[in-house]
Design an enzyme around this catalytic site. Sequence first.
Site, PDB file in Angstrom:
ATOM      1  N   HIS A 138     -13.601  -5.424   8.295  1.00  0.00           N
ATOM      2  CA  HIS A 138     -14.624  -4.823   7.423  1.00  0.00           C
ATOM      3  C   HIS A 138     -14.034  -4.391   6.083  1.00  0.00           C
ATOM      4  O   HIS A 138     -12.866  -4.034   5.980  1.00  0.00           O
ATOM      5  CB  HIS A 138     -15.378  -3.664   8.112  1.00  0.00           C
ATOM      6  CG  HIS A 138     -14.594  -2.426   8.365  1.00  0.00           C
ATOM      7  ND1 HIS A 138     -14.582  -1.776   9.576  1.00  0.00           N
ATOM      8  CD2 HIS A 138     -13.792  -1.685   7.559  1.00  0.00           C
ATOM      9  CE1 HIS A 138     -13.832  -0.698   9.497  1.00  0.00           C
ATOM     10  NE2 HIS A 138     -13.333  -0.619   8.283  1.00  0.00           N
ATOM     11  N   GLU A 143     -19.558  -4.426   8.319  1.00  0.00           N
ATOM     12  CA  GLU A 143     -18.981  -4.875   9.581  1.00  0.00           C
ATOM     13  C   GLU A 143     -19.251  -6.367   9.783  1.00  0.00           C
ATOM     14  O   GLU A 143     -20.153  -6.930   9.154  1.00  0.00           O
ATOM     15  CB  GLU A 143     -19.612  -4.073  10.727  1.00  0.00           C
ATOM     16  CG  GLU A 143     -19.326  -2.568  10.692  1.00  0.00           C
ATOM     17  CD  GLU A 143     -17.891  -2.210  11.129  1.00  0.00           C
ATOM     18  OE1 GLU A 143     -17.002  -3.076  11.066  1.00  0.00           O
ATOM     19  OE2 GLU A 143     -17.677  -1.052  11.510  1.00  0.00           O
TER      20      GLU A 143
HETATM   21  C1  F6R Z   1     -13.137   3.569   3.616  1.00  0.00           C
HETATM   22  C2  F6R Z   1     -13.501   2.183   3.877  1.00  0.00           C
HETATM   23  C3  F6R Z   1     -12.938   1.434   5.053  1.00  0.00           C
HETATM   24  C4  F6R Z   1     -11.426   1.595   5.200  1.00  0.00           C
HETATM   25  C5  F6R Z   1     -10.936   0.847   6.430  1.00  0.00           C
HETATM   26  C6  F6R Z   1      -9.448   1.013   6.648  1.00  0.00           C
HETATM   27  O1  F6R Z   1     -13.804   4.047   2.476  1.00  0.00           O
HETATM   28  O2  F6R Z   1     -14.286   1.644   3.164  1.00  0.00           O
HETATM   29  O3  F6R Z   1     -13.244   0.069   4.885  1.00  0.00           O
HETATM   30  O4  F6R Z   1     -10.801   1.130   4.050  1.00  0.00           O
HETATM   31  O5  F6R Z   1     -11.621   1.302   7.567  1.00  0.00           O
HETATM   32  O6  F6R Z   1      -9.165   2.341   6.963  1.00  0.00           O
HETATM   33  P1  F6R Z   1      -7.674   2.877   7.040  1.00  0.00           P
HETATM   34  O7  F6R Z   1      -7.131   2.851   5.664  1.00  0.00           O
HETATM   35  O8  F6R Z   1      -7.806   4.296   7.545  1.00  0.00           O
HETATM   36  O9  F6R Z   1      -6.942   1.984   7.974  1.00  0.00           O
END
Ligand code: F6R
Length: 247
Positions: A138, A143
């Site tokens: 995503h 998603e």
């Molecule tokens: C957050 C967002 C999500 C995150 C993704 C990765 O604003 O849009 O797409 O970038 O879930 O999250 P992390 O960096 O926590 O692994």
Amino acid sequence: MKLIVCENYAEMSRRAADIISAQLVLKPNSVLGLATGSTPEGLYRELISDYKKGIISFEEAKSVNLDEYFGLSPDHPQSYAFFMRAHLFDHVDIKPENTFIPDGTNVDRDGETSRYDTLIEKLGGVDLQLLGIGVDGHIGFNEPSDSISLGTSCVALDESTIKANSRFFASEDEVPKYAYSMGCGTILSAGRILLLASGKNKAEILEKTFYGEVTPRVPASLLRLVPEKVTVICDRDAASKILELHG
Ligand code: F6R
């Protein structure tokens, strides 16, 4: 798409900060599309450091965030509005009235999604969009799906996303099941796109993003529709599958 492989998280964060700082120096009134999550925390620390050294200012900049949990108010410690204040906005000179994020408390889903799209349109679109990537591919909270959502929507979060994000909540049950997310169309329309990935758990999806089918089943693969705009910066762990299979 340009791929920059860094030794580690610290180098990834610094390289990403260089790109965003350059954007602000060259165009102080940039519209920055911002992301939350663990991945950009180091980048935000570097931007705060550049600001404190007087290299950059956010005074004329505007920001639009990718997403917000449905049902969480900006004061909820796990809301993305709270995250942005804690990790960036409270430490730099951006004007609070120039920071935009979907309103998780608005239960009128159609009203909120069209409000956010109109707002981004009025800002003239996004100059530079920062992205992380979910283990399911995503971007924002778009998603895997059979169709591409162009504008902002209220999305049902995947099981894997709820599980991954439960680390920030007391229990998995407390993770909101829906979120407002900027659409893939808006993301792909940004002037420039910067995707960050860190850690072994992102290795498989990053390989699919670059070398798998371009499909809304892997939302990040859609970035290959606008390859000239996209820079991916990752650490060695996140690049490991690409390096293993494609050298
Ligand atoms: C957050 C967002 C999500 C995150 C993704 C990765 O604003 O849009 O797409 O970038 O879930 O999250 P992390 O960096 O926590 O692994």
